[in-house]
Write a protein that holds these residues in place. Structure first.
Motif, short mmCIF file in Angstrom:
data_model
loop_
_atom_site.label_atom_id
_atom_site.label_comp_id
_atom_site.label_asym_id
_atom_site.label_seq_id
_atom_site.Cartn_x
_atom_site.Cartn_y
_atom_site.Cartn_z
N ALA A 51 0.80 -1.22 0.00
CA ALA A 51 0.00 0.00 0.00
C ALA A 51 0.84 1.27 0.00
CB ALA A 51 -0.93 -0.01 1.20
N LEU A 52 2.06 1.20 0.42
CA LEU A 52 2.88 2.41 0.53
C LEU A 52 3.06 3.16 -0.79
CD1 LEU A 52 5.60 1.36 3.10
CD2 LEU A 52 3.62 2.82 3.46
N PRO A 53 3.34 2.50 -1.90
CA PRO A 53 3.50 3.26 -3.15
C PRO A 53 2.19 3.89 -3.65
CG PRO A 53 4.40 1.05 -3.40
CD PRO A 53 3.70 1.10 -2.09
N PHE A 54 1.06 3.37 -3.21
CA PHE A 54 -0.24 3.85 -3.70
C PHE A 54 -0.93 4.77 -2.70
CE2 PHE A 54 0.31 -0.47 -5.53
CZ PHE A 54 0.62 -0.04 -6.80
N ARG A 55 -0.21 5.23 -1.72
CA ARG A 55 -0.76 6.08 -0.66
C ARG A 55 -1.44 7.32 -1.23
NH1 ARG A 55 3.81 6.71 3.20
NH2 ARG A 55 4.60 7.97 1.53
N ARG A 56 -0.80 7.96 -2.20
CA ARG A 56 -1.37 9.19 -2.78
C ARG A 56 -2.62 8.91 -3.59
NH1 ARG A 56 2.06 12.66 -6.06
NH2 ARG A 56 0.52 14.22 -5.50
N VAL A 57 -2.69 7.73 -4.21
CA VAL A 57 -3.86 7.39 -5.01
C VAL A 57 -5.08 7.19 -4.11
CG1 VAL A 57 -4.87 5.68 -6.57
CG2 VAL A 57 -2.48 6.36 -6.85
N PHE A 58 -4.90 6.52 -2.99
CA PHE A 58 -6.02 6.19 -2.12
C PHE A 58 -6.44 7.33 -1.19
CE2 PHE A 58 -4.38 1.80 -2.85
CZ PHE A 58 -5.47 1.36 -3.57
N ARG A 59 -5.61 8.33 -1.05
CA ARG A 59 -5.91 9.42 -0.12
C ARG A 59 -7.11 10.23 -0.62
NH1 ARG A 59 -0.94 12.42 1.49
NH2 ARG A 59 -0.69 10.46 2.60
N GLY A 60 -8.13 10.34 0.20
CA GLY A 60 -9.30 11.16 -0.11
C GLY A 60 -10.32 10.50 -1.01
N ILE A 61 -10.21 9.21 -1.25
CA ILE A 61 -11.15 8.54 -2.16
C ILE A 61 -12.55 8.50 -1.55
CG2 ILE A 61 -11.72 6.30 -3.18
CD1 ILE A 61 -9.56 7.82 -4.64
N GLY A 62 -12.69 8.34 -0.27
CA GLY A 62 -14.00 8.23 0.35
C GLY A 62 -14.71 9.57 0.55
N LYS A 63 -14.02 10.68 0.31
CA LYS A 63 -14.63 11.99 0.49
C LYS A 63 -15.45 12.36 -0.74
CE LYS A 63 -10.84 13.65 3.31
NZ LYS A 63 -9.77 14.62 3.40
N GLU A 64 -16.36 13.27 -0.54
CA GLU A 64 -17.17 13.76 -1.65
C GLU A 64 -16.31 14.65 -2.56
OE1 GLU A 64 -20.82 15.56 -0.55
OE2 GLU A 64 -21.12 14.19 1.11
N GLU A 65 -16.74 14.75 -3.80
CA GLU A 65 -16.02 15.61 -4.75
C GLU A 65 -16.38 17.02 -4.46
OE1 GLU A 65 -16.27 14.47 -8.84
OE2 GLU A 65 -16.55 12.39 -8.27
#
Length: 70
Positions: free
Chosen positions: A56-70
């Motif tokens: 998961a470490l390399p993909f940390r930036r991709v997953f950050r904030g995914i659950g928040k509304e746009e």
């Protein structure tokens, strides 16, 4: 990268990348069993936990904030 693109990438990573990584992790533990014999369960758990965090470490930036509304 905007939220929509990150959502697409995260879906791709979870549906394709994660199952492939699981196969690699299980193969690594099976190789350890063949090379050095069966390890204590604590060692196997530590290997699985370390590999679970490591993917998961390399993909940390991709997953950050995914659950928040746009």
């Amino acid at each position: 990268m905007d939220v929509k693109a990150r959502k697409r990438w995260s879906l791709l990573i979870l549906l394709i990348g994660l199952p492939l990584y699981i196969v690699v992790a299980v193969t690594l533990v099976n190789w350890m069993d063949r090379a050095w014999g069966r390890q204590p369960i604590l060692v196997e758990v530590l290997v699985y936990v370390a590999l679970g965090i490591l993917w998961a470490l390399p993909f940390r930036r991709v997953f950050r904030g995914i659950g928040k509304e746009e």
